[in-house]
Design a protein around this motif. Structure first.
Motif, PDB file in Angstrom:
ATOM      1  N   TYR A 110       0.844  -1.204   0.000  1.00  0.00           N
ATOM      2  CA  TYR A 110       0.000   0.000   0.000  1.00  0.00           C
ATOM      3  C   TYR A 110       0.885   1.263   0.000  1.00  0.00           C
ATOM      4  O   TYR A 110       0.602   2.226  -0.699  1.00  0.00           O
ATOM      5  CB  TYR A 110      -0.913   0.066   1.237  1.00  0.00           C
ATOM      6  N   ARG A 124      -3.292   6.989  -8.289  1.00  0.00           N
ATOM      7  CA  ARG A 124      -3.113   6.318  -6.989  1.00  0.00           C
ATOM      8  C   ARG A 124      -2.845   7.340  -5.876  1.00  0.00           C
ATOM      9  O   ARG A 124      -1.832   7.281  -5.185  1.00  0.00           O
ATOM     10  CB  ARG A 124      -1.994   5.292  -7.102  1.00  0.00           C
ATOM     11  N   ASP A 179     -11.205  -0.790   0.243  1.00  0.00           N
ATOM     12  CA  ASP A 179     -10.836  -1.959   1.060  1.00  0.00           C
ATOM     13  C   ASP A 179      -9.523  -1.741   1.807  1.00  0.00           C
ATOM     14  O   ASP A 179      -9.372  -2.142   2.959  1.00  0.00           O
ATOM     15  CB  ASP A 179     -10.751  -3.214   0.184  1.00  0.00           C
ATOM     16  N   TRP A 225       1.263   4.147  -3.147  1.00  0.00           N
ATOM     17  CA  TRP A 225       0.542   5.385  -2.817  1.00  0.00           C
ATOM     18  C   TRP A 225       1.322   6.595  -3.347  1.00  0.00           C
ATOM     19  O   TRP A 225       2.485   6.790  -3.003  1.00  0.00           O
ATOM     20  CB  TRP A 225       0.389   5.463  -1.291  1.00  0.00           C
ATOM     21  N   TYR A 234      -9.098   8.345  -3.935  1.00  0.00           N
ATOM     22  CA  TYR A 234      -9.433   6.971  -4.353  1.00  0.00           C
ATOM     23  C   TYR A 234      -8.333   5.967  -4.029  1.00  0.00           C
ATOM     24  O   TYR A 234      -8.468   4.782  -4.293  1.00  0.00           O
ATOM     25  CB  TYR A 234      -9.791   6.954  -5.849  1.00  0.00           C
ATOM     26  N   TYR A 235      -7.217   6.437  -3.548  1.00  0.00           N
ATOM     27  CA  TYR A 235      -6.162   5.544  -3.081  1.00  0.00           C
ATOM     28  C   TYR A 235      -5.649   6.079  -1.759  1.00  0.00           C
ATOM     29  O   TYR A 235      -5.395   7.277  -1.679  1.00  0.00           O
ATOM     30  CB  TYR A 235      -5.017   5.470  -4.110  1.00  0.00           C
ATOM     31  N   THR A 248      -7.469   2.451  -1.693  1.00  0.00           N
ATOM     32  CA  THR A 248      -8.821   2.091  -2.112  1.00  0.00           C
ATOM     33  C   THR A 248      -9.717   1.898  -0.886  1.00  0.00           C
ATOM     34  O   THR A 248      -9.232   1.864   0.249  1.00  0.00           O
ATOM     35  CB  THR A 248      -8.818   0.771  -2.894  1.00  0.00           C
TER      36      THR A 248
END
Ligand code: SF4
Length: 654
Positions: A494, A504, A513, A498, A508-509, A511
């Motif tokens: 992650y 990204r 989840d 990022w 929206y990043y 994400t």
């Protein structure tokens, strides 16, 4: 034999003047560990959800953590739990210092107050001897002054005293409990103490704590200490100064306040002063801080020295920690920042929260400018910014005139004042003032923490995962190289993916989840700390801390003799998280309450925000309204809670 914990709580019935030493159930320790976990269990079991915060039936619980007073560095937290008059939900506020270890050395894990005393009293705990004493002579005294007077009266400078000031006595919703080197400030715990007519608790203990496997435990503690030394010598690069090291933000050490003064909001959490910090301000501020800071101080068994003794010429000495050195000056819009050190002395003696109270005062002056409050409300108020703030602080703490309305915080004051005042109480979550921070782009991780956190204080929910993406690939690789604290390798990816801009990047990043994963990890560490009583400054708050999910199970096993591994510890976290949620759900908390201040970010994404909440609730095993399902509660051995929620019609059809 009980290990790590004492196995006894002190039950104080203030109405009857009854004192009882009550043995606790070791099974509850296995299920909830201690601290916040068992505090929440007591509140759930014994206080009906209809109970008003200022009712004799409300409890006020001072809990130590399972590892408190053991040789583990920083295991010194006191977790104060009650129903908050401000949020009407469960309030839990933490303090460091020396109180919880002293309580355990006296032979108790918790002090549980119920009822209300007819007169002002203080509790004196000296090992097995416990007395409710008259405190009439302490009425109206400052919190720090009270501690000094009690120590003199008891002729023992080593007594630890947690006391309220005038704000607590007058049930000001932002009243704190002060404890020399720390304070429990948030959510009005001091107001409930005042309502119960308890001016202070004084404790002195000289007993031992048993450890299940002492040699193994001490070795584990030494590893922690060795890591603290390593991290102090090797600050995390490429992040802002206050995130590079360990401890509560080292505000009393650092004097560079460019970031806070230029990024946090001034006045009523609205105005950014992008060019405030210059060479002249910096020089004067450095001189002031170094002059008033007599020495840096630590809590019990910790080398980090996050607090400081402050002596401003002409006024008495007090302790300061963290960002409150600036909150009053920024709220009052004064250029002379040393005002913060001066007014904080009075505020500490009164015993008020240094985050909420300045915002309440700035809110009031905005209402006056807008004509919603009138000149009659401010009769006798001086015209200069400093004088105005001292004047209003006095009114609030004494609940005089307009101060009586403001003493309930911005949310309740706005409701009472009406005439559009609600729009000025713009910086609240769940009826409670937040950090005066206003940002541009929505950050999905912070959105979830702000919305769903039940500690109602963002700085005590975040941590572990970087606040912002690193600029270059090299910086990211460098960061993840020695990141041993991650519960799963996926977090490293992650960070690697990022970006500050582009596809990204926020919002929206990470994400949806990933954001849920990150928040769950951060929450997990805070819930574990709050149950074992370890300072978040050494575990859940900083990047790369010495305590983490991989060494905590070993520490808990060796200290308490409870068989523990990572999976089992994660289950305890989930149990405590669901328990706290259930307590609040039973008090009425629902999805509609889970929102950050409207203006926290300029750019909002309503559809994404709904998706984030949906995913977070689903991940937790909660329904779409944020209520734990029967199945989730069953998996966590919380069936009695499920039954109660079902009987009340809160859980429907499982
Ligand atoms: S890290 Fe700081 S706040 Fe935490 S226990 Fe140590 S001195 Fe206290």
């Amino acid at each position: 034999m009980r290990y790590a914990e004492t196995g006894y709580n002190l039950e104080i019935d203030l109405t009857r003047g009854n004192i009882e030493r009550a043995e606790t159930d070791p099974k509850l320790t296995e299920l909830h560990l201690g601290g916040l976990g068992t505090n929440a269990k007591i509140l759930w079991d014994r206080v009906p959800p209809e109970t008003e915060p200022f009712s004799p039936e409300n409890l006020l619980i001072f809990g130590s953590g399972l590892l408190g007073a053991t040789p583990a560095t920083g295991a010194n937290r006191t977790i104060v739990t009650t129903y908050s008059p401000q949020t009407l939900l469960m309030g839990y506020s933490m303090m460091g210092g020396f109180f919880a270890p002293e309580l355990k050395y006296a032979g108790y894990d918790k002090v549980v107050f119920r009822g209300k005393s007819p007169d002002l009293v203080y509790l004196w705990i000296h090992n097995d001897k416990v007395e409710i004493r008259d405190a009439a002579h302490l009425k109206g005294k400052g919190a720090v002054e009270t501690a000094e007077l009690i120590k003199k009266e008891l002729k023992d400078p080593n007594v630890q005293v947690a006391a309220i000031g005038l704000a607590g006595e007058n049930r000001v919703y932002t009243a704190s409990i002060e404890q020399g080197r720390s304070s429990a400030s948030r959510l009005g715990v001091g107001a409930v103490m005042g309502d119960k007519r308890v001016k202070a608790i004084a404790v002195r203990g000289t007993k031992d704590i048993n450890l299940a496997r002492p040699a193994e435990y001490v070795e584990l503690c030494n590893e922690v200490l060795k890591y603290i030394k390593y991290r102090n010598e090797n600050p995390v690069p490429n992040v802002m100064t206050i995130l590079q090291g360990l401890g509560s933000p080292q505000e009393m050490l650092h004097t560079d306040e460019k970031w806070h003064t230029e990024n946090f909001m001034w006045g009523n959490a609205r105005t950014r002063r992008k060019d405030f910090w210059n060479g002249e301000v910096e020089k004067k501020w450095k001189e002031t801080q170094e002059m008033v800071r007599t020495r840096l101080i630590s809590c019990y068994n910790c080398p980090m020295k996050c607090g400081a003794i402050i002596s401003v010429p002409g006024i008495s000495t007090y302790m300061m920690k963290c960002f409150s050195k600036l909150t009053y000056a920024m709220a009052a819009f004064v250029d002379d920042l040393d005002f913060g050190f001066r007014i904080a002395q009075r505020a500490t003696e009164y015993g008020v929260d240094g985050f909420s109270t300045p915002q309440i005062m700035a809110f009031a002056f905005e209402l006056r400018e807008a004509g919603i409050l009138t000149e009659a409300d401010f009769e006798g108020c001086p015209s200069d910014n400093e004088g105005k703030f001292y004047w209003l602080l006095d009114r609030i703490v004494r609940r005089e005139g307009i101060g009586d309305v403001l003493a309930n915080g911005t949310y309740w004051a706005a409701q009472k004042i009406g005439k559009g005042a609600e729009a000025y109480a713009h910086n609240n979550i769940k009826k409670h003032e937040q950090l005066p921070l206003k940002l541009g782009m929505l950050n999905p991780v912070y959105f979830l923490m702000y919305a769903t956190g039940e500690k109602a204080n963002i700085t005590q929910i975040e941590g572990q995962f970087p606040q912002a993406p690193f600029m270059t690939k090299e910086e990211r690789e460098g960061f993840i190289r020695d990141w041993i604290q991650v519960p799963d390798e996926k977090f490293k990816q992650y960070v690697m993916d990022w970006e500050p801009r582009g596809e990204r990047s926020n919002p929206y990043y990470p994400t949806v989840d990933m954001s849920v994963d990150i928040v769950d990890w951060q929450e997990m560490m805070h819930y574990i700390d709050d149950a074992v009583g370890v300072c978040a400054g050494l575990s859940s708050f900083p990047l790369k801390p010495p305590y983490h999910i991989h060494n905590y199970p070993k520490l808990i096993s060796a200290a308490a003799g409870i068989e523990m591994d990572e999976e089992k510890l994660k289950e305890v976290y989930r149990r405590n998280r669901n328990l706290v949620r259930a307590v609040n759900v039973r008090r009425g908390l629902r999805r509609a309450d889970e929102k950050p201040p409207e203006d926290h970010w300029k750019k909002r994404f309503p559809e994404l925000e709904e998706k984030l909440l949906d995913a977070y609730y689903a991940f937790k095993g909660w329904n779409n309204d944020g209520i734990p399902t029967k199945e989730t509660l069953h998996k966590l051995n919380l069936d009695t809670i499920a039954e109660d929620l079902e009987q009340r019609g809160i859980i429907k059809n499982g």
